[in-house]
Design a protein around this motif. Structure first.
Motif, mmCIF file in Angstrom:
data_model
loop_
_atom_site.group_PDB
_atom_site.id
_atom_site.type_symbol
_atom_site.label_atom_id
_atom_site.label_comp_id
_atom_site.label_asym_id
_atom_site.label_seq_id
_atom_site.Cartn_x
_atom_site.Cartn_y
_atom_site.Cartn_z
ATOM 1 N N ARG A 144 0.708 -36.232 -43.611
ATOM 2 C CA ARG A 144 -0.555 -36.997 -43.632
ATOM 3 C C ARG A 144 -1.168 -37.472 -42.676
ATOM 4 O O ARG A 144 -2.188 -37.327 -42.102
ATOM 5 C CB ARG A 144 -1.179 -37.864 -44.899
ATOM 6 C CG ARG A 144 -0.988 -37.270 -46.270
ATOM 7 C CD ARG A 144 -1.427 -38.184 -47.300
ATOM 8 N NE ARG A 144 -0.605 -39.340 -47.602
ATOM 9 C CZ ARG A 144 0.372 -39.471 -48.261
ATOM 10 N NH1 ARG A 144 0.682 -38.523 -49.087
ATOM 11 N NH2 ARG A 144 1.266 -40.490 -48.462
ATOM 12 N N ARG A 182 8.015 -38.027 -50.788
ATOM 13 C CA ARG A 182 7.149 -39.126 -50.504
ATOM 14 C C ARG A 182 7.093 -39.287 -49.248
ATOM 15 O O ARG A 182 6.164 -39.425 -48.335
ATOM 16 C CB ARG A 182 7.541 -40.328 -51.270
ATOM 17 C CG ARG A 182 6.897 -40.295 -52.559
ATOM 18 C CD ARG A 182 7.698 -41.591 -53.250
ATOM 19 N NE ARG A 182 6.896 -42.781 -52.742
ATOM 20 C CZ ARG A 182 7.199 -44.164 -53.083
ATOM 21 N NH1 ARG A 182 8.164 -44.404 -53.783
ATOM 22 N NH2 ARG A 182 6.468 -44.978 -52.484
ATOM 23 N N ALA A 215 5.562 -36.412 -47.354
ATOM 24 C CA ALA A 215 4.151 -36.346 -47.291
ATOM 25 C C ALA A 215 3.267 -37.328 -46.537
ATOM 26 O O ALA A 215 2.176 -37.210 -46.047
ATOM 27 C CB ALA A 215 3.655 -36.476 -48.960
#
Length: 232
Positions: free
Chosen positions: A147, A140, A143
């Motif tokens: 992003r 998580r 990511a």
């Protein structure tokens, strides 16, 4: 009946997924809104963007760099904030050494091929040893950093962190101060100081956790926020 509004501010290189579990747990009771602080060249501008997301009166929780944004909001319009939560953050301005470290890190990140989001070494600094080996948690975090990317990192890391002690001392509504027991980025001692300075503050320590408590201790953080939201 209108539900109380809770505004959650992420930290550096975090998006709404940082607060995923808290939003899921608290949304049935509260109007939960997660701020976007990826744009803006000063803390003052970021504070304005968060105010634009919120109703006239609301509760405010800031994580890490988001805690500095929350403190700036107290300077701008304290009467709009019904209660304040500061998680894994600080009220102190950057020292010259810390500011120089941020500048050097930005220069390093500019080099071609040097920015890869949250690497293994940085993950070990931000999370407890056990959680840094948890693939779901680390996935998580990685990511989010991927992003948001280099431009957001440079912008956020370059923002001046100013002293928030006066704003916190002047705030006379319920305060929650929460920190991971093993937080090496913004250590527990600083949170004890914040809790001592604040009026009507509760200090919550997340056992066995590092800096990323909303991910490392989701149920504890959600319960602490719910308890704080119910205080009068």
């Amino acid at each position: 009946m209108e539900r109380p509004c809770l505004v959650l501010i992420p930290g550096l290189l975090n998006d709404a997924d940082l607060w995923r579990d808290q939003a899921a747990a608290l949304s049935p009771v509260y109007d939960v809104r997660v701020a976007d602080i990826t744009q803006g060249e000063t803390m003052a501008v970021l504070a304005e963007t968060v105010f634009a997301l919120a109703p006239e009166r609301f509760s405010l929780a800031g994580f890490s760099m988001g805690g500095y944004v929350a403190q700036e909001m107290l300077r701008q319009a304290p009467d709009r904030v019904e209660r304040l939560a500061l998680l894994d953050t600080s009220i102190h301005a950057d020292t010259p050494q810390k500011a120089a470290e941020r500048s050097a890190l930005n220069q390093l990140a500019h080099a071609p091929g040097r920015f890869h989001g949250m690497g293994d070494r940085m993950m070990r600094a931000y999370m407890s040893p056990d959680h840094a080996r948890d693939p779901e948690m680390t996935g998580r975090v990685r990511a989010m950093t991927q992003r948001l990317g280099l431009e957001v990192f440079l912008r956020q890391n370059g923002l001046a962190r100013t002293d928030g002690e006066a704003a916190l001392r002047a705030f006379t509504r319920p305060v929650l101060v929460l920190c991971g027991e093993l937080d090496g980025i913004t250590p527990l001692a600083g949170h004890r100081e914040m809790a001592d300075l604040a009026w009507d503050a509760e200090l919550v320590v997340a056992p066995g956790c590092g800096h990323l408590t909303p991910i490392e201790a989701p149920e504890l953080v959600s319960a602490a926020l719910d308890r704080w939201m119910r205080r009068t």
